[in-house]
Design a protein around this motif. Structure first.
Motif, PDB file in Angstrom:
ATOM      1  N   VAL A 311       0.873  -1.179   0.000  1.00 29.65           N
ATOM      2  CA  VAL A 311       0.000   0.000   0.000  1.00 29.65           C
ATOM      3  C   VAL A 311       0.907   1.224   0.000  1.00 29.65           C
ATOM      4  N   ARG A 312       0.777   2.079  -1.001  1.00 30.85           N
ATOM      5  CA  ARG A 312       1.664   3.240  -1.039  1.00 30.85           C
ATOM      6  C   ARG A 312       0.972   4.426  -1.710  1.00 30.85           C
ATOM      7  N   ASN A 313       1.391   5.604  -1.291  1.00 30.53           N
ATOM      8  CA  ASN A 313       0.933   6.861  -1.903  1.00 30.53           C
ATOM      9  C   ASN A 313      -0.584   7.026  -1.833  1.00 30.53           C
ATOM     10  N   CYS A 314      -1.190   6.533  -0.771  1.00 32.53           N
ATOM     11  CA  CYS A 314      -2.645   6.606  -0.626  1.00 32.53           C
ATOM     12  C   CYS A 314      -3.034   7.679   0.395  1.00 32.53           C
ATOM     13  N   HIS A 315      -4.262   8.146   0.257  1.00 34.20           N
ATOM     14  CA  HIS A 315      -4.823   9.143   1.164  1.00 34.20           C
ATOM     15  C   HIS A 315      -6.078   8.544   1.792  1.00 34.20           C
ATOM     16  N   MET A 316      -6.051   8.383   3.109  1.00 37.67           N
ATOM     17  CA  MET A 316      -7.196   7.868   3.849  1.00 37.67           C
ATOM     18  C   MET A 316      -7.848   9.009   4.605  1.00 37.67           C
ATOM     19  N   LYS A 317      -9.148   9.169   4.408  1.00 34.07           N
ATOM     20  CA  LYS A 317      -9.905  10.178   5.130  1.00 34.07           C
ATOM     21  C   LYS A 317     -10.724   9.472   6.211  1.00 34.07           C
ATOM     22  N   ASN A 318     -12.025   9.369   6.073  1.00 29.62           N
ATOM     23  CA  ASN A 318     -12.853   8.717   7.092  1.00 29.62           C
ATOM     24  C   ASN A 318     -12.715   7.195   7.014  1.00 29.62           C
ATOM     25  N   GLY A 332      -4.545 -16.627   8.108  1.00 29.01           N
ATOM     26  CA  GLY A 332      -3.262 -15.992   8.349  1.00 29.01           C
ATOM     27  C   GLY A 332      -2.907 -14.953   7.304  1.00 29.01           C
ATOM     28  N   PHE A 333      -1.818 -14.236   7.571  1.00 26.07           N
ATOM     29  CA  PHE A 333      -1.357 -13.193   6.657  1.00 26.07           C
ATOM     30  C   PHE A 333       0.119 -12.925   6.888  1.00 26.07           C
ATOM     31  N   SER A 334       0.850 -12.717   5.797  1.00 32.85           N
ATOM     32  CA  SER A 334       2.256 -12.343   5.932  1.00 32.85           C
ATOM     33  C   SER A 334       2.632 -11.332   4.861  1.00 32.85           C
ATOM     34  N   ASN A 335       3.453 -10.375   5.276  1.00 34.02           N
ATOM     35  CA  ASN A 335       4.131  -9.456   4.367  1.00 34.02           C
ATOM     36  C   ASN A 335       3.231  -8.311   3.892  1.00 34.02           C
ATOM     37  N   LEU A 336       3.189  -7.285   4.709  1.00 37.80           N
ATOM     38  CA  LEU A 336       2.498  -6.035   4.376  1.00 37.80           C
ATOM     39  C   LEU A 336       3.524  -4.904   4.383  1.00 37.80           C
ATOM     40  N   TRP A 337       3.506  -4.120   3.311  1.00 33.60           N
ATOM     41  CA  TRP A 337       4.356  -2.933   3.235  1.00 33.60           C
ATOM     42  C   TRP A 337       3.476  -1.707   2.994  1.00 33.60           C
ATOM     43  N   VAL A 338       3.565  -0.722   3.863  1.00 39.60           N
ATOM     44  CA  VAL A 338       2.795   0.520   3.741  1.00 39.60           C
ATOM     45  C   VAL A 338       3.782   1.680   3.785  1.00 39.60           C
ATOM     46  N   GLU A 339       3.707   2.575   2.800  1.00 40.52           N
ATOM     47  CA  GLU A 339       4.612   3.727   2.852  1.00 40.52           C
ATOM     48  C   GLU A 339       4.026   4.916   2.101  1.00 40.52           C
ATOM     49  N   ASN A 340       4.485   6.095   2.538  1.00 42.56           N
ATOM     50  CA  ASN A 340       4.187   7.359   1.853  1.00 42.56           C
ATOM     51  C   ASN A 340       2.682   7.606   1.735  1.00 42.56           C
ATOM     52  N   CYS A 341       1.993   7.470   2.846  1.00 41.94           N
ATOM     53  CA  CYS A 341       0.544   7.686   2.870  1.00 41.94           C
ATOM     54  C   CYS A 341       0.207   8.875   3.777  1.00 41.94           C
ATOM     55  N   ILE A 342      -0.961   9.457   3.517  1.00 43.91           N
ATOM     56  CA  ILE A 342      -1.515  10.520   4.354  1.00 43.91           C
ATOM     57  C   ILE A 342      -2.830  10.015   4.932  1.00 43.91           C
ATOM     58  N   MET A 343      -3.002  10.147   6.233  1.00 42.01           N
ATOM     59  CA  MET A 343      -4.248   9.734   6.890  1.00 42.01           C
ATOM     60  C   MET A 343      -4.664  10.851   7.837  1.00 42.01           C
ATOM     61  N   ASP A 344      -5.883  11.344   7.656  1.00 38.80           N
ATOM     62  CA  ASP A 344      -6.270  12.513   8.439  1.00 38.80           C
ATOM     63  C   ASP A 344      -7.771  12.718   8.401  1.00 38.80           C
ATOM     64  N   VAL A 374       0.114  11.652   9.655  1.00 38.69           N
ATOM     65  CA  VAL A 374      -1.231  11.583  10.229  1.00 38.69           C
ATOM     66  C   VAL A 374      -1.589  12.956  10.779  1.00 38.69           C
ATOM     67  N   GLY A 375      -2.691  13.503  10.296  1.00 33.56           N
ATOM     68  CA  GLY A 375      -3.202  14.722  10.904  1.00 33.56           C
ATOM     69  C   GLY A 375      -3.811  14.375  12.248  1.00 33.56           C
ATOM     70  N   GLN A 376      -4.961  13.711  12.206  1.00 37.94           N
ATOM     71  CA  GLN A 376      -5.571  13.245  13.443  1.00 37.94           C
ATOM     72  C   GLN A 376      -6.325  11.950  13.195  1.00 37.94           C
ATOM     73  N   CYS A 377      -6.441  11.181  14.259  1.00 37.36           N
ATOM     74  CA  CYS A 377      -7.318  10.014  14.279  1.00 37.36           C
ATOM     75  C   CYS A 377      -7.918   9.925  15.677  1.00 37.36           C
ATOM     76  N   GLN A 378      -8.924   9.107  15.824  1.00 43.32           N
ATOM     77  CA  GLN A 378      -9.633   9.087  17.105  1.00 43.32           C
ATOM     78  C   GLN A 378      -8.896   8.294  18.182  1.00 43.32           C
ATOM     79  N   GLU A 379      -8.533   7.041  17.890  1.00 41.91           N
ATOM     80  CA  GLU A 379      -8.063   6.170  18.964  1.00 41.91           C
ATOM     81  C   GLU A 379      -6.544   6.018  19.010  1.00 41.91           C
TER      82      GLU A 379
END
Length: 470
Positions: A311-318, A332-344, A374-379
């Motif tokens: 997951v890369r270069n993504c913008h998450m809002k709500n 099960g699950f293996s191997n997640l890479w997340v980078e260069n994202c904005i979440m706010d 990250v701008g803000q998140c709740q928890e």
């Protein structure tokens, strides 16, 4: 996915335990991510183009008439060894459509493919999974099974017409329009499916109907290879928006998702391998991205993990979470890479979330996240919860394992917690090897909360400008 990546990442795990510079571990991990990206097969198409108008589609036609025209175009494109089916500008009402191998469905700029709200149009039921459980359920709005080399592209819009009046009330909650006497998943449908799983009823006997209230996905692609979803806007899904199931080589790129209904997860790869989600926008009523691999007995019976997801270069809002693993993760699950994202957003609840329980079982490992603003998140920025849905009726004999979780260079301005980990009371070893490096979490109300876990460490973690430990 070739097993060599899993072997290489296993060496990274061992390397991390003696590494004094955590960032070098992530550099190595993300180098492996690039190898996965390079291995993903992106489908190519011939120059033949079929316009749905030539098959009888009209902006004034009924949903069923346009469905027949669009399906005829898709079938023809498949029969000539692959082509592009074009939805031209305008608003096109349709009933559900089925993708075929070698077809690129292009939703043109200024085109809207709008789906019927007549529930009878979504019968007969087709084979799928609903919340991780095998069944025959209402046909997804765009469906595919056992295909290869398909795409949904363009600059147009696919509108599921989900709303409190059409689909969302089936959640069974008044805030989504439900009233006494209306169909609801809480009036037997969801419980029936859970009971089928518990008794291991054959899938051919798990046939759900409209009265069961189990809403269909917007896009559900099953048992397939080489899938591209690019450029389109997806909105107002009845249920999950993009649900790839048992797919190898999936690219979701430049997609905009806006769906605020209940369970409006943005993209839920389930038992999938080699997935790239790049440059996408998520504004959802549930998790933005949620990685899954089946629920309870069904997930353990299939025993098919999700693996190798970028997951890369993504913008998450709500959303309930930005990037989430679970809760239907029994395979099960293996191997997640997340980078260069904005979440706010004040309505974004968590940034990275792992949710599971001892109903599920399975091993979740090798989570690498870096360079997230990250701008803000709740928890919380990171939440790991092994006690998710504690009142779920199930056999609790399958403790999950979460291991090797790595966050680096994450900044945030407001949250309740920085890191929150809820392990199993009886086994702190089931959450282990969590590393936080060079992170700045400000506006944190309650600091960190870490319970029942092992080897949770921080280097250069600042909470409200104060150096913090875990």
């Amino acid at each position: 996915m070739c097993n060599k990546y899993i072997v290489l990442l296993s060496s990274i795990i061992t390397f991390a335990s003696c590494q004094t510079n955590p960032s070098s571990q992530l550099d190595t991990a993300f180098a492996e991510a690039e190898k996965v990206v390079e291995s993903i097969v992106i489908p190519q198409f011939c120059n033949d183009t079929l316009n749905i108008v030539a098959f009888g589609a009209k902006t004034t036609s009924s949903a069923l008439d346009n469905q027949r025209a669009i399906q005829a175009a898709i079938d023809s494109a498949c029969n000539i060894n692959g082509a592009c089916v074009v939805i031209p500008s305008g608003e096109w009402l349709t009933a559900p459509i089925v993708m075929k191998s070698g077809v690129n469905l292009i939703v043109s700029k200024d085109a809207t493919l709008k789906f019927s709200t007549d529930h009878k149009d979504y019968l007969p039921a087709v084979k799928t999974r609903w919340e991780g459980l095998d069944c025959y359920n209402l046909t997804p709005l765009i469906y595919a099974d056992s295909v290869k080399n398909i795409a949904i592209t363009g600059e147009g819009t696919i509108d599921g017409q989900g709303s409190n009046e059409t689909w969302w009330y089936m959640k069974g909650l008044a805030k989504f329009g439900w009233n006494d006497g209306m169909i609801s998943q809480l009036q037997g449908g969801r419980d029936s499916l859970l009971a089928y799983d518990k008794r291991q009823v054959d899938i051919k006997d798990r046939i759900m109907d409209i009265k069961d209230g189990l809403r269909p996905q917007l896009i559900n692609i099953c048992n397939s290879k080489n899938v591209l979803i690019e450029g389109v806007t997806l909105k107002n899904s009845p249920f999950w928006v993009i649900h790839p199931l048992l797919v190898t080589n999936l690219t979701v790129r430049g997609v905009k998702i806006e769906s605020h209904g209940p369970n409006s997860d943005g993209c839920d790869p389930e038992s999938c391998s080699n997935v790239l989600i790049d440059n996408c926008f998520f504004d959802t009523g549930d998790d933005c991205i949620a990685i899954k691999s089946g629920r309870n007995y069904d997930g353990r019976r299939w025993n098919t993990p999700s693996q190798n997801i970028i997951v890369r270069n993504c913008h998450m809002k709500n959303g309930h979470g930005g990037v989430v693993v679970g809760s239907e993760i029994s395979g099960g699950f293996s191997n997640l890479w997340v980078e260069n994202c904005i979440m706010d957003s004040p309505e974004l609840e968590r940034v990275v979330r792992i949710k599971t329980s001892n109903c599920r079982g399975g091993v979740i490992e090798n989570i690498f996240v870096r360079n997230v603003e990250v701008g803000q998140c709740q928890e919380a920025i990171l939440k790991i919860n092994l006690n998710y849905e504690p009142n779920e009726p199930c056999i609790r004999e399958f403790p999950p394992v979460v291991q090797n979780v790595n966050l680096e260079n994450i900044s945030s301005k407001k949250s309740e917690y920085g890191v929150r980990i809820i392990g199993l009371d009886e086994s702190p070893e089931n959450v282990k090897d969590v590393f936080i490096n060079n992170c700045r979490f400000n506006g944190v109300e309650k600091g960190n909360s870490v319970t029942n876990s092992t080897n949770v460490k921080a280097v250069d973690l600042y909470i409200n400008n104060q150096l913090a430990e875990l």
